[in-house]
Design a protein around this motif. Structure first.
Motif, PDB file in Angstrom:
ATOM      1  N   MET A  82       0.826  -1.208   0.000  1.00 39.78           N
ATOM      2  CA  MET A  82       0.000   0.000   0.000  1.00 39.78           C
ATOM      3  C   MET A  82       0.857   1.254   0.000  1.00 39.78           C
ATOM      4  O   MET A  82       1.798   1.388   0.780  1.00 39.78           O
ATOM      5  CB  MET A  82      -0.924  -0.002   1.221  1.00 39.78           C
ATOM      6  N   THR A  90       1.221   4.941   1.047  1.00 36.33           N
ATOM      7  CA  THR A  90       0.654   5.604   2.225  1.00 36.33           C
ATOM      8  C   THR A  90       0.685   7.132   2.179  1.00 36.33           C
ATOM      9  O   THR A  90       0.414   7.789   3.184  1.00 36.33           O
ATOM     10  CB  THR A  90       1.424   5.161   3.490  1.00 36.33           C
ATOM     11  N   GLY A 123      -3.006   9.579   7.360  1.00 36.69           N
ATOM     12  CA  GLY A 123      -3.038   8.168   7.015  1.00 36.69           C
ATOM     13  C   GLY A 123      -4.371   7.532   7.343  1.00 36.69           C
ATOM     14  O   GLY A 123      -4.975   6.836   6.521  1.00 36.69           O
ATOM     15  N   TRP A 129      -8.212   6.277   4.847  1.00 32.48           N
ATOM     16  CA  TRP A 129      -9.143   5.155   5.005  1.00 32.48           C
ATOM     17  C   TRP A 129     -10.514   5.661   5.452  1.00 32.48           C
ATOM     18  O   TRP A 129     -11.546   5.177   5.000  1.00 32.48           O
ATOM     19  CB  TRP A 129      -8.627   4.179   6.064  1.00 32.48           C
ATOM     20  N   ASP A 179      -0.393   2.362   8.923  1.00 37.34           N
ATOM     21  CA  ASP A 179      -0.612   3.617   8.204  1.00 37.34           C
ATOM     22  C   ASP A 179       0.647   4.155   7.542  1.00 37.34           C
ATOM     23  O   ASP A 179       0.574   4.918   6.579  1.00 37.34           O
ATOM     24  CB  ASP A 179      -1.197   4.674   9.148  1.00 37.34           C
ATOM     25  N   ASN A 202      -3.750   4.057  -0.221  1.00 35.25           N
ATOM     26  CA  ASN A 202      -4.438   3.970   1.067  1.00 35.25           C
ATOM     27  C   ASN A 202      -5.928   4.314   0.953  1.00 35.25           C
ATOM     28  O   ASN A 202      -6.770   3.694   1.611  1.00 35.25           O
ATOM     29  CB  ASN A 202      -3.748   4.827   2.139  1.00 35.25           C
TER      30      ASN A 202
END
Length: 472
Positions: free
Chosen positions: A88, A90, A103, A107, A326, A455
């Motif tokens: 991922m 970030t 971070g 999401w 994260d 992310n």
């Protein structure tokens, strides 16, 4: 991952092959494209080892293998091919190196925001956090963490704020939004005697039907018929390695796995399901401090929470589990050398964090007293020269400002450099890094995970897995 693709047809079943994980089935692998296809995620458990560089995951697994003959639960999921796996990106809106607020907001809100902000873009636009979306859809929602419950990572799933530092205000926001389980540290932001406005938020939560608990035994006695606010320390919870040496702390402070289990038990019977974030926040704090005992044992505590989540998900096949971090932090790792095995194994003798050691050194210590303290905590004899250097930081001869959460300006960096010569662990910095990070997923929706994601993609994956339109 294109967010429009997630919602073009309005259901997980209609997504088709375009978003299916590219891993192909063979005789000895799980076919992720079919195992959870057309299944809906009633529940979502999102686990975050905050600030976990890949080296942290690696060292915790090495430590467990070499100490107990059994590795980490996270790596075992890879070995057993039970999860979809990804790397991922970030980054935040303001930097390739994110902070925990941006971070988590990636999401939470599905949009990259500047470092320091919680679901608020540089233009001031607010993006509705995902736990609020799930609450509107009828699910229960909660967060548990080892740092203040008002800290950046839980807050990123829950609220909008221009500043992650507004923790007193965030504590009030949680109440107004009606989240169902909130557990971690943060008494400073709930207690009337510690808040600047002298509001008694404990009383306010209790008046709104919450079970307010501040000790482990009370947490375990909570009813599953009412929401829970659990606040177990003034700021962050003590390091796991230190807690294991203190009977008083063991009785008062729950582990992350214990909080996770209570949270799941409290919400699992809800007909519409639940969503739960589980964060090991002090992995990040230990990395900032280059604190190897703190780091490894916080990661192990997180690993125990993974087992709690996976045990539930494997029995309840309608549960999506996401395991990630994260961002990286300090990029620690075992350094090559002919004594690397023996030196790394010396960490098995560490009974306390560097934070505990350095807080217990005083300016009136002799070098002999200091060396005795370090030997007690690390099982290693500090050289006379290093003892004198370390004492210099307490008598004003030396100064160190390193480490984000180093409020007392303790010599974390200097001490870690001394330890490196006997434990073979090196660090590149005392701050976040721009690493692509590990991401694992199990359950309905895990088949949507591509080998490389941004992310923000996880926001839309969770909504798609739960078959919830992005209409809020």
């Amino acid at each position: 991952m294109n967010r429009r693709k997630f919602f073009k047809n309005g259901s997980l079943a209609a997504l088709g092959g375009a978003l299916i994980n590219p891993f192909q089935s063979t005789a000895d692998t799980l076919d992720f494209s079919t195992t959870f296809k057309n299944k809906k995620a009633k529940n979502i458990i999102f686990l975050v080892s905050d600030g976990m560089s890949t080296g942290t995951l690696n060292m915790a697994d090495l430590f467990l293998n070499r100490t107990y003959g059994k590795g980490s639960n996270w790596l075992q999921l890879y070995k057993d091919n039970k999860v979809s796996r990804s790397l991922m990106d970030t980054a935040s809106a303001s930097s390739i190196v994110t902070d925990s607020a941006a971070g988590s907001s990636s999401w939470g809100g599905g949009v990259r925001v500047p470092n320091g902000a919680l679901n608020v873009s540089a233009s001031g636009e607010k993006h509705l956090p995902i736990w609020q979306k799930f609450k509107k859809a009828g699910k229960k929602a909660g967060c548990v963490t080892t740092v203040p419950i008002t800290h950046a990572t839980p807050a990123g799933f829950c609220v909008n704020s221009e500043s992650r530092g507004s923790q007193a205000e965030i504590a009030e926001m949680y109440l107004n939004l009606g989240f169902d389980v909130l557990m971690g540290g943060g008494d400073n932001y709930f207690s009337a005697s510690k808040r600047k406005d002298q509001k008694d938020l404990y009383a306010a939560y209790a008046a709104n039907g919450y079970q307010v608990v501040q000790e482990k035994s009370s947490m375990h006695n909570c009813s599953n018929s009412a929401p829970i606010l659990g606040v177990f320390d003034q700021d962050a919870l003590p390091y796991y390695v230190d807690r294991q040496q203190d009977e008083v702390l063991q009785k008062k402070i729950p582990t992350l796995a214990e909080m996770a289990q209570v949270a799941i038990d409290n919400m699992k019977a809800h007909p519409a399901g639940f969503v739960l974030q589980i964060e090991s926040g002090k992995v990040d704090w230990a990395a900032h401090a280059n604190d190897i005992a703190g780091l490894i044992h916080e990661q192990i505590q997180f690993d125990e929470a993974i087992k709690v989540a996976m045990d539930f998900a494997e029995k309840n096949q309608d549960t999506l589990v996401i395991i990630t971090t994260d961002h990286g932090n300090a990029n620690p790792g075992v350094i090559y050398g002919k004594e690397a095995n023996t030196q790394f194994d010396s960490i098995q003798k560490y009974t306390h964090s560097n934070e505990w050691i350095l807080n217990n050194i005083h300016a009136d210590f002799t070098s002999s007293t200091l060396r005795d303290l370090v030997e007690k905590a690390n099982g290693t004899v500090l050289t006379e020269e290093n003892a004198k250097t370390l004492l210099g930081y307490y008598t004003g001869l030396e100064k160190e400002d390193g480490g984000l959460y180093n409020f007392k300006k303790l010599p974390f960096k200097a001490f870690a450099e001394m330890q490196k010569k006997t434990n073979a662990v090196g660090w590149i910095s005392m701050d976040h890094s721009a690493d692509y990070v590990e991401l694992a997923a199990y359950g309905p929706g895990s088949q949507l995970l591509k080998p490389f994601v941004k992310n923000t993609d996880l926001h839309y994956l969770m909504l798609a897995a739960a078959e919830i339109e992005n209409k809020f």
